[in-house]
Design a protein around this motif. Structure first.
Motif, PDB file in Angstrom:
ATOM      1  N   GLY A  34       0.803  -1.215   0.000  1.00  0.00           N
ATOM      2  CA  GLY A  34       0.000   0.000   0.000  1.00  0.00           C
ATOM      3  C   GLY A  34       0.832   1.260   0.000  1.00  0.00           C
ATOM      4  N   LEU A  35       2.070   1.161   0.476  1.00  0.00           N
ATOM      5  CA  LEU A  35       2.947   2.331   0.574  1.00  0.00           C
ATOM      6  C   LEU A  35       3.502   2.736  -0.791  1.00  0.00           C
ATOM      7  N   VAL A  36       3.744   1.769  -1.664  1.00  0.00           N
ATOM      8  CA  VAL A  36       4.393   2.040  -2.947  1.00  0.00           C
ATOM      9  C   VAL A  36       3.594   3.024  -3.812  1.00  0.00           C
ATOM     10  N   PRO A  37       2.312   2.771  -4.094  1.00  0.00           N
ATOM     11  CA  PRO A  37       1.585   3.726  -4.943  1.00  0.00           C
ATOM     12  C   PRO A  37       1.453   5.099  -4.306  1.00  0.00           C
ATOM     13  N   PHE A  38       1.296   5.136  -2.982  1.00  0.00           N
ATOM     14  CA  PHE A  38       1.196   6.402  -2.267  1.00  0.00           C
ATOM     15  C   PHE A  38       2.488   7.203  -2.422  1.00  0.00           C
ATOM     16  N   ALA A  39       3.628   6.520  -2.332  1.00  0.00           N
ATOM     17  CA  ALA A  39       4.927   7.176  -2.497  1.00  0.00           C
ATOM     18  C   ALA A  39       5.125   7.670  -3.924  1.00  0.00           C
ATOM     19  N   LEU A  40       4.667   6.892  -4.902  1.00  0.00           N
ATOM     20  CA  LEU A  40       4.782   7.306  -6.306  1.00  0.00           C
ATOM     21  C   LEU A  40       3.999   8.588  -6.563  1.00  0.00           C
ATOM     22  N   VAL A  41       2.807   8.692  -5.967  1.00  0.00           N
ATOM     23  CA  VAL A  41       1.984   9.895  -6.136  1.00  0.00           C
ATOM     24  C   VAL A  41       2.705  11.116  -5.568  1.00  0.00           C
ATOM     25  N   LEU A  42       3.282  10.964  -4.358  1.00  0.00           N
ATOM     26  CA  LEU A  42       3.995  12.083  -3.743  1.00  0.00           C
ATOM     27  C   LEU A  42       5.174  12.511  -4.596  1.00  0.00           C
TER      28      LEU A  42
ATOM     29  N   LEU B 193      15.889  13.408  -0.625  1.00  0.00           N
ATOM     30  CA  LEU B 193      16.411  14.067   0.578  1.00  0.00           C
ATOM     31  C   LEU B 193      15.263  14.472   1.500  1.00  0.00           C
ATOM     32  N   MET B 194      14.203  15.026   0.930  1.00  0.00           N
ATOM     33  CA  MET B 194      13.064  15.453   1.740  1.00  0.00           C
ATOM     34  C   MET B 194      12.400  14.267   2.435  1.00  0.00           C
ATOM     35  N   THR B 195      12.133  13.214   1.691  1.00  0.00           N
ATOM     36  CA  THR B 195      11.419  12.070   2.269  1.00  0.00           C
ATOM     37  C   THR B 195      12.308  11.246   3.192  1.00  0.00           C
ATOM     38  N   GLY B 196      13.626  11.314   2.979  1.00  0.00           N
ATOM     39  CA  GLY B 196      14.535  10.581   3.853  1.00  0.00           C
ATOM     40  C   GLY B 196      14.737  11.248   5.198  1.00  0.00           C
ATOM     41  N   LEU B 197      14.770  12.587   5.203  1.00  0.00           N
ATOM     42  CA  LEU B 197      15.016  13.314   6.450  1.00  0.00           C
ATOM     43  C   LEU B 197      13.732  13.609   7.217  1.00  0.00           C
ATOM     44  N   ASN B 198      12.615  13.737   6.493  1.00  0.00           N
ATOM     45  CA  ASN B 198      11.323  13.996   7.133  1.00  0.00           C
ATOM     46  C   ASN B 198      10.391  12.843   6.781  1.00  0.00           C
TER      47      ASN B 198
ATOM     48  N   CYS C 289      12.401  -1.156   6.543  1.00  0.00           N
ATOM     49  CA  CYS C 289      11.793  -1.578   5.276  1.00  0.00           C
ATOM     50  C   CYS C 289      10.848  -0.500   4.747  1.00  0.00           C
ATOM     51  N   LEU C 290      10.060   0.069   5.643  1.00  0.00           N
ATOM     52  CA  LEU C 290       9.144   1.127   5.238  1.00  0.00           C
ATOM     53  C   LEU C 290       9.907   2.364   4.776  1.00  0.00           C
ATOM     54  N   TRP C 291      10.945   2.736   5.510  1.00  0.00           N
ATOM     55  CA  TRP C 291      11.724   3.935   5.170  1.00  0.00           C
ATOM     56  C   TRP C 291      12.416   3.780   3.817  1.00  0.00           C
ATOM     57  N   LEU C 292      13.083   2.653   3.607  1.00  0.00           N
ATOM     58  CA  LEU C 292      13.783   2.428   2.345  1.00  0.00           C
ATOM     59  C   LEU C 292      12.805   2.408   1.165  1.00  0.00           C
ATOM     60  N   THR C 293      11.666   1.767   1.360  1.00  0.00           N
ATOM     61  CA  THR C 293      10.664   1.715   0.297  1.00  0.00           C
ATOM     62  C   THR C 293      10.110   3.099   0.002  1.00  0.00           C
ATOM     63  N   TRP C 294       9.847   3.860   1.056  1.00  0.00           N
ATOM     64  CA  TRP C 294       9.279   5.194   0.894  1.00  0.00           C
ATOM     65  C   TRP C 294      10.243   6.121   0.136  1.00  0.00           C
TER      66      TRP C 294
ATOM     67  N   THR D 164       9.368   7.315  -3.661  1.00  0.00           N
ATOM     68  CA  THR D 164       9.098   8.731  -3.906  1.00  0.00           C
ATOM     69  C   THR D 164      10.069   9.275  -4.957  1.00  0.00           C
ATOM     70  N   ALA D 165      11.333   8.843  -4.880  1.00  0.00           N
ATOM     71  CA  ALA D 165      12.308   9.248  -5.896  1.00  0.00           C
ATOM     72  C   ALA D 165      11.924   8.692  -7.263  1.00  0.00           C
ATOM     73  N   LEU D 166      11.449   7.444  -7.288  1.00  0.00           N
ATOM     74  CA  LEU D 166      11.009   6.843  -8.549  1.00  0.00           C
ATOM     75  C   LEU D 166       9.803   7.590  -9.116  1.00  0.00           C
ATOM     76  N   GLY D 167       8.881   7.991  -8.230  1.00  0.00           N
ATOM     77  CA  GLY D 167       7.722   8.760  -8.670  1.00  0.00           C
ATOM     78  C   GLY D 167       8.131  10.086  -9.281  1.00  0.00           C
ATOM     79  N   ALA D 168       9.148  10.732  -8.693  1.00  0.00           N
ATOM     80  CA  ALA D 168       9.651  11.986  -9.253  1.00  0.00           C
ATOM     81  C   ALA D 168      10.306  11.766 -10.611  1.00  0.00           C
ATOM     82  N   LEU D 169      10.878  10.575 -10.792  1.00  0.00           N
ATOM     83  CA  LEU D 169      11.561  10.269 -12.043  1.00  0.00           C
ATOM     84  C   LEU D 169      10.591   9.963 -13.178  1.00  0.00           C
ATOM     85  N   ILE D 170       9.567   9.141 -12.885  1.00  0.00           N
ATOM     86  CA  ILE D 170       8.661   8.698 -13.950  1.00  0.00           C
ATOM     87  C   ILE D 170       7.337   9.455 -13.967  1.00  0.00           C
TER      88      ILE D 170
END
Length: 239
Positions: free
Chosen positions: A33-41, A57-62, A150-155, A159-165
Motif C-alpha cells: 500500500g505504501l508504494v503507490p502512495f509514495a509514487l503519487v507524492l 532528501l526530503m522524504t529521507g530526512l522527514n 523496510c518502510l523507510w527504504l521503500t518510501w 518517492t524518488a522513482l515517482g519523481a523520475l517517472i
C-alpha cells in the motif's frame, strides 16, 4: 570466562536477526500500500519543480507522508519556507503523542538506541510496533527496526522513482493510487481494534478532525483531532 558466557553474544545476535526478519516480513503487506502512495507524492513533487535527489532528501530526512504532502501543496515560487516549516511541525506534532504511547515499552532500552530507532517511526511502524509491544510487554527493537527500515527504504526509493517517472505518466491519482493510504490506514485500525467501547474516543477524534478540515483551512484538523481523542479517552476512562 565459561563456555556459556562465550555463547551468549551469538544467541543474542541470532535472536535479533530473527526478530528483524520477523519485522520485515510483517511489513510486507503494508509496503504494497505504501508504494503507490509514495509514487503519487514523488510525481507531485516533480510537478512542483523538485528534482529526484531533492525528493529523496526530503522524504529521507522527514519521514512523514502527511507533512510531505502538505509541504508539496504549499510549494510555490518563491518558496514560503516559514509557512512550510510551520505546517510540517503542525502535521508531525502527532509524533509526540505516538512516541509517548510507546514510552512505557522502551524502559529496557538506552537512549542511545531508542532515539535513533524512533527517527524511523511513522504511522505504520508505530502501529505495528505498539501492537507487538502490547503482546510482549516491551518493544522488540530488532522487530521494530525490521518494520521501520523496510518502510523507510521503500518510501524514499519509491518517492524518488515517482519523481523520475511521474512527469511521463501524468497525474498518478487518475489511476486511483491515492486510495492506497486510506486502505493501509483501515488495515492498521483493524489491527488495533478492541471493541466498540474502546473506539468511542476514535469517533470523537474523527468528528472533530472532519469539522476542522471543513471549516478551518490548513493542517489544524490533525492537531484538533488528536487533542479531541486524548480528552475524550481521558473522560471516557473516568466515566
Amino acid at each position: 570466562m565459561t563456555e556459556h558466557d562465550l555463547t551468549l553474544p551469538a544467541i543474542a545476535g541470532k535472536h535479533d536477526y530473527h526478530e528483524f526478519i520477523r519485522g520485515a516480513q510483517a511489513a510486507l503487506p503494508v509496503l504494497l500500500g505504501l508504494v503507490p502512495f509514495a509514487l503519487v507524492l514523488g510525481a507531485q513533487a516533480a510537478h512542483k519543480g523538485l528534482s529526484v535527489y531533492e525528493v529523496a532528501l526530503m522524504t529521507g530526512l522527514n519521514f512523514g507522508g502527511g507533512s510531505e504532502f502538505a509541504a508539496i501543496e504549499l510549494w510555490s515560487s518563491p518558496v514560503q519556507v516559514l509557512v512550510i516549516v510551520a505546517m510540517t511541525l503542525l502535521v508531525n506534532s502527532r509524533h509526540l503523542l505516538m512516541g509517548a504511547t510507546l514510552a512505557p515499552y522502551l524502559h529496557h532500552l538506552p537512549l542511545s538506541k531508542a532515539l535513533p530507532a524512533l527517527f524511523f517511526m511513522c504511522d505504520e511502524s508505530w502501529a505495528m510496533g505498539l501492537a507487538d509491544s502490547r503482546l510482549r510487554a516491551r518493544l522488540s527493537l530488532a522487530y521494530f527496526l525490521g518494520v521501520a527500515l523496510c518502510l523507510w527504504l521503500t518510501w524514499v526509493t519509491c518517492t524518488a522513482l515517482g519523481a523520475l517517472i511521474g512527469p511521463t505518466l501524468g497525474d498518478l491519482r487518475s489511476y486511483g493510487f491515492d486510495m492506497a493510504f486510506a486502505a493501509v490506514f483501515l488495515v492498521l485500525l483493524r489491527g488495533m481494534w478492541r471493541g466498540l467501547h474502546a473506539a468511542v474516543p476514535w469517533l470523537f477524534s474523527l468528528l472533530t478532525a472532519a469539522l476542522f478540515y471543513l471549516l478551518i483551512p490548513g493542517g489544524w484538523y490533525v492537531l484538533a483531532g488528536t487533542l479531541a481523542g486524548l480528552v475524550s479517552a481521558y473522560l471516557w476512562a473516568k466515566s
